[in-house]
Write an enzyme that holds these catalytic residues in place. Structure first.
Site, PDB file in Angstrom:
ATOM      1  N   LYS A  57     -63.822   9.483  41.003  1.00 19.24           N
ATOM      2  CA  LYS A  57     -62.997   8.693  40.083  1.00 19.24           C
ATOM      3  C   LYS A  57     -61.813   9.561  39.663  1.00 19.24           C
ATOM      4  O   LYS A  57     -61.988  10.536  38.946  1.00 19.24           O
ATOM      5  CB  LYS A  57     -63.793   8.245  38.854  1.00 19.24           C
ATOM      6  CG  LYS A  57     -63.001   7.320  37.947  1.00 19.24           C
ATOM      7  CD  LYS A  57     -63.812   6.921  36.718  1.00 19.24           C
ATOM      8  CE  LYS A  57     -63.059   5.862  35.925  1.00 19.24           C
ATOM      9  NZ  LYS A  57     -61.722   6.281  35.498  1.00 19.24           N
ATOM     10  N   ARG A 199     -63.575  -8.245  37.556  1.00 18.11           N
ATOM     11  CA  ARG A 199     -64.495  -7.169  37.197  1.00 18.11           C
ATOM     12  C   ARG A 199     -65.904  -7.594  37.599  1.00 18.11           C
ATOM     13  O   ARG A 199     -66.390  -8.640  37.153  1.00 18.11           O
ATOM     14  CB  ARG A 199     -64.430  -6.891  35.690  1.00 18.11           C
ATOM     15  CG  ARG A 199     -65.162  -5.611  35.280  1.00 18.11           C
ATOM     16  CD  ARG A 199     -65.038  -5.348  33.785  1.00 18.11           C
ATOM     17  NE  ARG A 199     -63.658  -5.226  33.355  1.00 18.11           N
ATOM     18  CZ  ARG A 199     -62.936  -4.116  33.462  1.00 18.11           C
ATOM     19  NH1 ARG A 199     -63.473  -3.035  34.013  1.00 18.11           N
ATOM     20  NH2 ARG A 199     -61.684  -4.093  33.035  1.00 18.11           N
ATOM     21  N   LYS A 205     -68.394   2.311  38.053  1.00 13.06           N
ATOM     22  CA  LYS A 205     -67.914   3.645  37.673  1.00 13.06           C
ATOM     23  C   LYS A 205     -69.050   4.408  36.996  1.00 13.06           C
ATOM     24  O   LYS A 205     -69.822   3.850  36.229  1.00 13.06           O
ATOM     25  CB  LYS A 205     -66.701   3.545  36.747  1.00 13.06           C
ATOM     26  CG  LYS A 205     -66.932   2.780  35.460  1.00 13.06           C
ATOM     27  CD  LYS A 205     -65.646   2.693  34.643  1.00 13.06           C
ATOM     28  CE  LYS A 205     -65.852   1.858  33.378  1.00 13.06           C
ATOM     29  NZ  LYS A 205     -64.596   1.735  32.583  1.00 13.06           N
TER      30      LYS A 205
END
Length: 289
Positions: A57, A199, A205
């Site tokens: 990330k 989403r 994540k």
């Protein structure tokens, strides 16, 4: 005579309405060029890890390449120099403008400038992780990206490494390695997922802390060593809950705090009995515009 007056009145109303329409501000949610990007949910341990690709990330600025320009999440054009984007392919790409680990503030400031600073853009790379216009699932899109990146050469764009892990223990070891090196966390792409601009669990994540966003609605003056600076932010969540954030700021951020109306990201550790974020601390201003 009355007919002429009616025509004149109609013309006047048409002009006024046209002027009002031209002067209307375009809000981020109504921006005509706002791309429909895939957004992540938080990692959860009940998924089948073998179905997901893992990547770092990056703590950069999300950007969409439409084949001609780099566009922000809110649909604004980044003023990237022509020499930076001149060798990019015509294929739409989803990625992150990045300067390396722990350089978020610098890259965020650089890409927001209307007049680009060449020295700053020399250090930026567009790190690609998806191809929104490609058909098929992520497994197929990733293969298409690998093929695409063999067809051109540019020092300013790169395909981020995607890999698989055996189990959650290996995933957490990867997370610790990234964090120890100054990274932020990991992303997990579901291999069987089409590109959807929503989403969902197609993209997850994983970080060592929880975070969320809120809108700044007020500033509390500082006291003592923070006299003349920011003491705390008053923020409001999307659900309408209001609370203060008084920690996590640098001295520079206290001297020049996020503006009222801006969106910030904060860290927290669970929730209180009343449903407010526990131990909320400032992380950064949201990185799109």
């Amino acid at each position: 005579m009355l007919a002429k007056q009616g025509v004149l009145l109609l013309l006047l109303l048409t002009v006024l309405c046209g002027n009002a329409e031209q002067g209307r501000a375009v809000t981020p949610d109504s921006h005509p060029d706002k791309p429909a990007l895939m957004l992540a949910k938080a990692y959860r341990s009940d998924i089948r890890l073998s179905d997901y690709w893992v990547s770092e990330k990056l703590d950069g600025v999300r950007a969409y390449w439409n084949g001609r320009q780099l566009i922000s999440r809110q649909g604004n054009t980044f003023a990237a120099p022509q020499w930076f984007i001149g060798s990019f392919p015509k294929t739409p790409l989803d990625g992150e403008l990045w300067m390396g680990r722990e350089n978020f503030a610098e890259v965020s400031g650089a890409v927001r400038r209307q007049i680009p600073n060449p020295a700053q853009w020399q250090k930026i790379r567009f790190m690609v992780f998806d191809a929104p216009s490609e058909l098929g699932d992520f497994d197929q899109r990733l293969q298409s990206l690998k093929t695409l990146f063999h067809t051109f050469n540019s020092p300013y764009i790169a395909l981020i490494k995607q890999y698989k892990v055996d189990d959650e223990a290996a995933l957490m070891q990867e997370l610790d390695t990234v964090i120890a090196g100054g990274g932020e966390g990991l992303m997990l792409h579901l291999g069987s997922a089409p590109y959807r601009g929503i989403r969902s669990d197609d993209l997850l994540k994983l970080k060592r802390f929880s975070d969320a966003e809120a809108i700044v609605i007020g500033h509390v003056p500082g006291k003592g060593k923070f006299n003349g600076m920011l003491g705390a932010l008053i923020v409001k969540t999307p659900a309408g809950r209001e609370f203060k954030i008084g920690s996590g700021f640098s001295d520079e951020q206290r001297r020049r705090p996020p503006a009222i109306g801006s969106t910030i990201t904060y860290k927290y550790q669970g929730y209180t009995a009343t449903g407010l974020p526990r131990f909320a601390s400032f992380f950064r201003e949201r990185n799109d515009f």
